[in-house]
Design a protein around this motif. Structure first.
Motif, PDB file in Angstrom:
ATOM      1  N   LEU A 120       0.855  -1.076  -0.163  1.00 16.31           N
ATOM      2  CA  LEU A 120       0.001  -0.116   0.029  1.00 16.31           C
ATOM      3  C   LEU A 120       0.955   1.283   0.097  1.00 16.31           C
ATOM      4  O   LEU A 120       1.950   1.359   0.894  1.00 16.31           O
ATOM      5  N   LEU A 121       0.674   2.192  -0.780  1.00 15.68           N
ATOM      6  CA  LEU A 121       1.353   3.368  -0.771  1.00 15.68           C
ATOM      7  C   LEU A 121       0.104   4.658  -0.516  1.00 15.68           C
ATOM      8  O   LEU A 121      -0.777   4.618  -0.958  1.00 15.68           O
ATOM      9  N   PHE A 122       0.773   5.420   0.603  1.00 18.57           N
ATOM     10  CA  PHE A 122       0.207   6.444   1.126  1.00 18.57           C
ATOM     11  C   PHE A 122       0.375   7.650   0.365  1.00 18.57           C
ATOM     12  O   PHE A 122       1.726   7.985   0.109  1.00 18.57           O
ATOM     13  N   GLY A 123      -0.479   8.601  -0.398  1.00 19.81           N
ATOM     14  CA  GLY A 123      -0.051   9.744  -0.730  1.00 19.81           C
ATOM     15  C   GLY A 123       0.031   9.714  -2.291  1.00 19.81           C
ATOM     16  O   GLY A 123       1.159   9.636  -2.613  1.00 19.81           O
ATOM     17  N   GLY A 124      -1.162   9.464  -2.840  1.00 21.32           N
ATOM     18  CA  GLY A 124      -1.119   9.112  -4.319  1.00 21.32           C
ATOM     19  C   GLY A 124      -0.280  10.185  -5.336  1.00 21.32           C
ATOM     20  O   GLY A 124       0.273   9.942  -5.938  1.00 21.32           O
ATOM     21  N   ASP A 125      -0.518  11.439  -4.701  1.00 14.90           N
ATOM     22  CA  ASP A 125       0.065  12.752  -5.609  1.00 14.90           C
ATOM     23  C   ASP A 125       1.483  12.574  -5.338  1.00 14.90           C
ATOM     24  O   ASP A 125       2.506  12.733  -6.436  1.00 14.90           O
ATOM     25  N   PHE A 126       2.114  12.356  -4.202  1.00 14.56           N
ATOM     26  CA  PHE A 126       3.535  12.081  -4.140  1.00 14.56           C
ATOM     27  C   PHE A 126       4.054  11.017  -4.922  1.00 14.56           C
ATOM     28  O   PHE A 126       5.030  11.180  -5.786  1.00 14.56           O
ATOM     29  N   TRP A 127       3.458  10.017  -5.022  1.00 14.01           N
ATOM     30  CA  TRP A 127       4.082   8.492  -5.667  1.00 14.01           C
ATOM     31  C   TRP A 127       3.861   9.099  -7.224  1.00 14.01           C
ATOM     32  O   TRP A 127       4.804   8.532  -7.956  1.00 14.01           O
ATOM     33  N   HIS A 128       2.947   9.316  -7.715  1.00 15.32           N
ATOM     34  CA  HIS A 128       2.711   9.637  -8.976  1.00 15.32           C
ATOM     35  C   HIS A 128       3.576  10.568  -9.500  1.00 15.32           C
ATOM     36  O   HIS A 128       4.052  10.630 -10.753  1.00 15.32           O
ATOM     37  N   GLU A 129       4.122  11.664  -8.698  1.00 13.43           N
ATOM     38  CA  GLU A 129       5.083  12.580  -9.153  1.00 13.43           C
ATOM     39  C   GLU A 129       6.215  12.220  -9.166  1.00 13.43           C
ATOM     40  O   GLU A 129       7.103  12.420 -10.065  1.00 13.43           O
ATOM     41  N   VAL A 130       6.799  11.249  -8.009  1.00 10.48           N
ATOM     42  CA  VAL A 130       7.999  10.778  -8.144  1.00 10.48           C
ATOM     43  C   VAL A 130       8.254   9.847  -8.819  1.00 10.48           C
ATOM     44  O   VAL A 130       9.640   9.636  -9.510  1.00 10.48           O
ATOM     45  N   ILE A 131       7.330   9.022  -9.081  1.00 18.09           N
ATOM     46  CA  ILE A 131       7.538   7.558 -10.252  1.00 18.09           C
ATOM     47  C   ILE A 131       6.338   7.576 -11.412  1.00 18.09           C
ATOM     48  O   ILE A 131       5.168   7.455 -10.959  1.00 18.09           O
ATOM     49  N   ASP A 132       6.989   7.600 -12.466  1.00 15.41           N
ATOM     50  CA  ASP A 132       5.919   7.587 -13.572  1.00 15.41           C
ATOM     51  C   ASP A 132       5.660   6.003 -13.860  1.00 15.41           C
ATOM     52  O   ASP A 132       6.409   5.426 -14.701  1.00 15.41           O
ATOM     53  N   TRP A 133       4.688   5.486 -13.248  1.00 16.22           N
ATOM     54  CA  TRP A 133       4.617   4.162 -13.311  1.00 16.22           C
ATOM     55  C   TRP A 133       4.142   3.572 -14.673  1.00 16.22           C
ATOM     56  O   TRP A 133       4.434   2.600 -15.345  1.00 16.22           O
ATOM     57  N   GLN A 134       3.116   4.595 -15.472  1.00 18.77           N
ATOM     58  CA  GLN A 134       2.735   4.348 -16.702  1.00 18.77           C
ATOM     59  C   GLN A 134       4.005   4.153 -17.750  1.00 18.77           C
ATOM     60  O   GLN A 134       3.850   3.430 -18.667  1.00 18.77           O
ATOM     61  N   ALA A 135       4.977   5.171 -17.680  1.00 20.28           N
ATOM     62  CA  ALA A 135       6.160   5.194 -18.258  1.00 20.28           C
ATOM     63  C   ALA A 135       6.613   3.751 -18.396  1.00 20.28           C
ATOM     64  O   ALA A 135       7.207   3.368 -19.580  1.00 20.28           O
ATOM     65  N   LEU A 136       6.815   3.130 -17.232  1.00 23.33           N
ATOM     66  CA  LEU A 136       7.406   1.690 -17.216  1.00 23.33           C
ATOM     67  C   LEU A 136       6.609   0.754 -18.089  1.00 23.33           C
ATOM     68  O   LEU A 136       7.167  -0.242 -18.957  1.00 23.33           O
TER      69      LEU A 136
END
Length: 271
Positions: free
Chosen positions: A222-238
């Motif tokens: 589980l990742l708390f803080g969607g805004d943080f994680w989506h800014e730090v890691i571009d999951w869709q780019a992977l």
């Protein structure tokens, strides 16, 4: 059924020999480092050649202690050591914009601990890295709820003392990062990650890799803080690059608050 009687020892206990060695008269021979009992000789145990022994000791000590305390499963909380308690108004507040996650981590730890207490502190026991920030919030929430928590601290070049809320008997100190990370996962029934830096990312991607490759059974991540994680890691780019499969992103669940996270952990089927 009667309990088996304990058999008398045929050989001296190692601690008895240490006590005998302490009482040995001082002579040139007994004062020589070569005369020290090998397992009671810090200079010998810290030699470069003894690294495999030290690795084994760091694996065994926490494992034996946790087993003796009857702790079967943990909920592991990762997150930045730099996220401060919102009530702390001191000058050193490096990640103060993320301070609200301290309270969310504290609340989540209380929810876990309430469940852990109902199991006799055997399951859902909070486990943190034992330091400040989010780690302190996790230990603190468990302490406030009247339960226990596991702390896995590590020796760093800069001074880091364990936070004051971890259960003393379940607070461990490590030399090797690899063994510490192994202990995080050996009893984990869920992993939660709050915003963090290099250390948090390292811990998160370690567990993602193990689950993705089938080296570890699937569990809630589980990742708390969607805004943080989506800014730090571009999951869709992977995914677009083809370096991870679209289904791999299903290993991660984004949550907004402690209640939402606890609902996922509590409803996860037992393995």
């Amino acid at each position: 059924m009667s309990q088996p009687t304990e058999q008398p020892r045929r050989f001296p206990d190692a601690r008895e020999d240490v006590a005998r060695w302490d009482r040995t008269p001082e002579t040139p021979q007994t004062l020589s480092p070569s005369y020290r009992l090998a397992f009671n000789d810090a200079d010998f145990l810290t030699r470069e050649e003894l690294r495999p022994v030290r690795l084994q000791l760091e694996l065994l000590k926490p494992e034996m202690t946790l087993a003796e305390r009857g702790i079967d499963s943990t909920v592991v909380m990762f997150g930045s050591a730099r996220i401060p308690d919102p009530a702390d108004t001191g000058p050193a507040r490096p990640a103060s914009g993320l301070a609200h996650w301290y309270e969310e981590a504290r609340t989540f730890a209380r929810l876990c601990t309430k469940k852990a207490i109902s199991t006799g502190n055997r399951d859902y026991v909070v486990c943190t890295g034992g330091g400040p920030g989010i780690m302190e919030a996790g230990s603190r929430g468990a302490w406030e709820e009247g339960g226990v928590s596991v702390s896995l601290n590590i020796v760093l070049p800069h001074e880091q003392s364990p936070n004051l809320y971890g259960t003393p008997e379940l607070s461990f100190n490590f030399h090797y990062f690899a063994i510490r990370k192994m202990h995080f996962l050996m009893r984990a029934r869920a992993i939660v990650a709050f915003p963090g830096g290099f250390g948090t990312l390292d811990e998160l991607f370690e567990v993602l890799t193990l689950v993705q490759t089938g080296r570890m059974k699937r569990l809630p991540i589980l990742l708390f803080g969607g805004d943080f994680w989506h800014e730090v890691i571009d999951w869709q780019a992977l995914v677009r690059a083809g370096t991870v499969a679209p289904d791999d992103l299903g290993l991660i669940t984004h949550v907004a608050n402690a209640a939402e996270a606890w609902k996922v952990v509590e409803s996860w089927p037992a393995s």
